[in-house]
Scaffold this motif. Structure first.
Motif, PDB file in Angstrom:
ATOM      1  N   LEU A  29      -8.463   5.123 -54.495  1.00 58.33           N
ATOM      2  CA  LEU A  29      -9.570   5.557 -55.241  1.00 58.33           C
ATOM      3  C   LEU A  29     -10.404   6.221 -55.343  1.00 58.33           C
ATOM      4  CD1 LEU A  29     -12.752   3.261 -55.553  1.00 58.33           C
ATOM      5  CD2 LEU A  29     -10.967   3.197 -56.964  1.00 58.33           C
ATOM      6  N   THR A  30      -9.934   7.602 -54.094  1.00 56.92           N
ATOM      7  CA  THR A  30     -10.111   8.999 -54.024  1.00 56.92           C
ATOM      8  C   THR A  30      -9.348   9.467 -52.696  1.00 56.92           C
ATOM      9  OG1 THR A  30     -12.031   8.388 -55.181  1.00 56.92           O
ATOM     10  CG2 THR A  30     -11.519  11.126 -53.892  1.00 56.92           C
ATOM     11  N   THR A  38     -10.795   3.841 -50.814  1.00 57.34           N
ATOM     12  CA  THR A  38      -9.829   2.598 -51.180  1.00 57.34           C
ATOM     13  C   THR A  38     -10.839   1.297 -51.217  1.00 57.34           C
ATOM     14  OG1 THR A  38      -8.097   1.531 -51.065  1.00 57.34           O
ATOM     15  CG2 THR A  38      -9.330   2.130 -48.825  1.00 57.34           C
ATOM     16  N   ARG A  39     -10.049   0.869 -52.583  1.00 56.58           N
ATOM     17  CA  ARG A  39     -11.224  -0.386 -53.133  1.00 56.58           C
ATOM     18  C   ARG A  39      -9.996  -1.657 -53.056  1.00 56.58           C
ATOM     19  NH1 ARG A  39     -14.068  -0.012 -58.649  1.00 56.58           N
ATOM     20  NH2 ARG A  39     -15.205   1.387 -57.279  1.00 56.58           N
ATOM     21  N   ASP A  49     -15.716  -0.557 -51.950  1.00 55.62           N
ATOM     22  CA  ASP A  49     -14.788   0.319 -51.594  1.00 55.62           C
ATOM     23  C   ASP A  49     -14.732   0.601 -49.240  1.00 55.62           C
ATOM     24  OD1 ASP A  49     -14.498   0.482 -54.004  1.00 55.62           O
ATOM     25  OD2 ASP A  49     -15.430   1.881 -54.609  1.00 55.62           O
TER      26      ASP A  49
END
Length: 242
Positions: A29-30, A38-39, A49
């Motif tokens: 995710l980022t 991370t998801r 997450d």
């Protein structure tokens, strides 16, 4: 409100986050300096997450929350793959047990579990064991706060996402009380939804034995609390709002 994040202290968020992304098959995710997210998909709509935030020095406080990975019949194979990603065997005094204890790339302990019927439908992350001074009390607290519901398992009390899928949150008798001033290396974050009043949630936490904390971390967009057993947690604002 709902359980959204695992907040994980990291010296190198990208390195540790990439390890866990490979271990669990999650989605980035980022990826920014100081934070990696991370998801883990639970049921196509619900998710959890993993948020790795940089800390200036190793957090050697006892791990009152850790990750148990699904192993089952593939336990040895999964452990070998994780060693190939940089994990190492770890002795935390576990003795002869049916699970395998490993350390991640920063030394954080986690387990690759044996076959258990309770792990049906969990996906790669089987369980999140959380130390508790009173599992009955804390299960009620976390059920109210997270929206997760009681589920059968080995721990005295266990919660799970209402879909019946995803990891178990296991309330386990603590081996020792929470150390004052010792921050958990891994903690849980809850996200408010539209219509949730932050002050009412704070009052509800206090009424159920928790308390708000006011750490000297500068201005934060979230509020920090502890559960009735002293475990830190964060309450994040509703998406798109305060």
């Amino acid at each position: 409100m709902f359980l959204e994040n695992l907040g994980i202290d990291a010296l190198d968020p990208r390195r540790l986050g990439r390890f866990w992304e490979e271990a669990l098959g999650t989605t980035t995710l980022t990826d920014q300096p100081g934070i990696f997210e991370t998801r883990l998909d639970i049921d196509g709509e619900a998710y959890l997450d993993l948020c790795f935030a940089r800390v200036p020095e190793p957090n050697r406080s006892p791990q009152r929350l850790h990750l148990d990975l699904l192993g089952g019949s593939a336990q040895q194979e999964i452990a070998r793959r994780l060693r190939g990603l940089g994990a190492s065997d770890l002795d935390v005094g576990q003795g002869e047990v049916p699970w395998i204890v490993l350390g991640d790339v920063e030394g954080g302990a986690f387990c690759v579990m044996e076959e258990r019927a309770a792990y049906t439908g969990t996906g790669p992350l089987a369980a999140l064991p959380l130390d508790s001074a009173d599992p009955e009390r804390d299960a009620e607290f976390w059920a109210w706060l997270s929206g997760w519901v009681p589920a059968p398992a080995v721990a005295p009390r266990t919660l799970r996402h209402p879909s019946g899928r995803g990891p178990l949150l296991e309330l386990c008798p603590e081996p020792a009380p929470k150390q004052p001033g010792a921050k958990n290396p891994i903690h849980l974050d809850v996200r408010l939804e539209g219509g949730d009043d932050p002050d009412e949630v704070a009052a509800g936490i206090a009424a159920r034995g928790g308390a708000e904390l006011f750490p000297d971390w500068g201005e934060l967009p979230w509020r920090v609390f502890r559960d009735p057993s002293g475990n830190e947690l964060c309450v994040l604002p509703a998406a798109g709002g305060a």
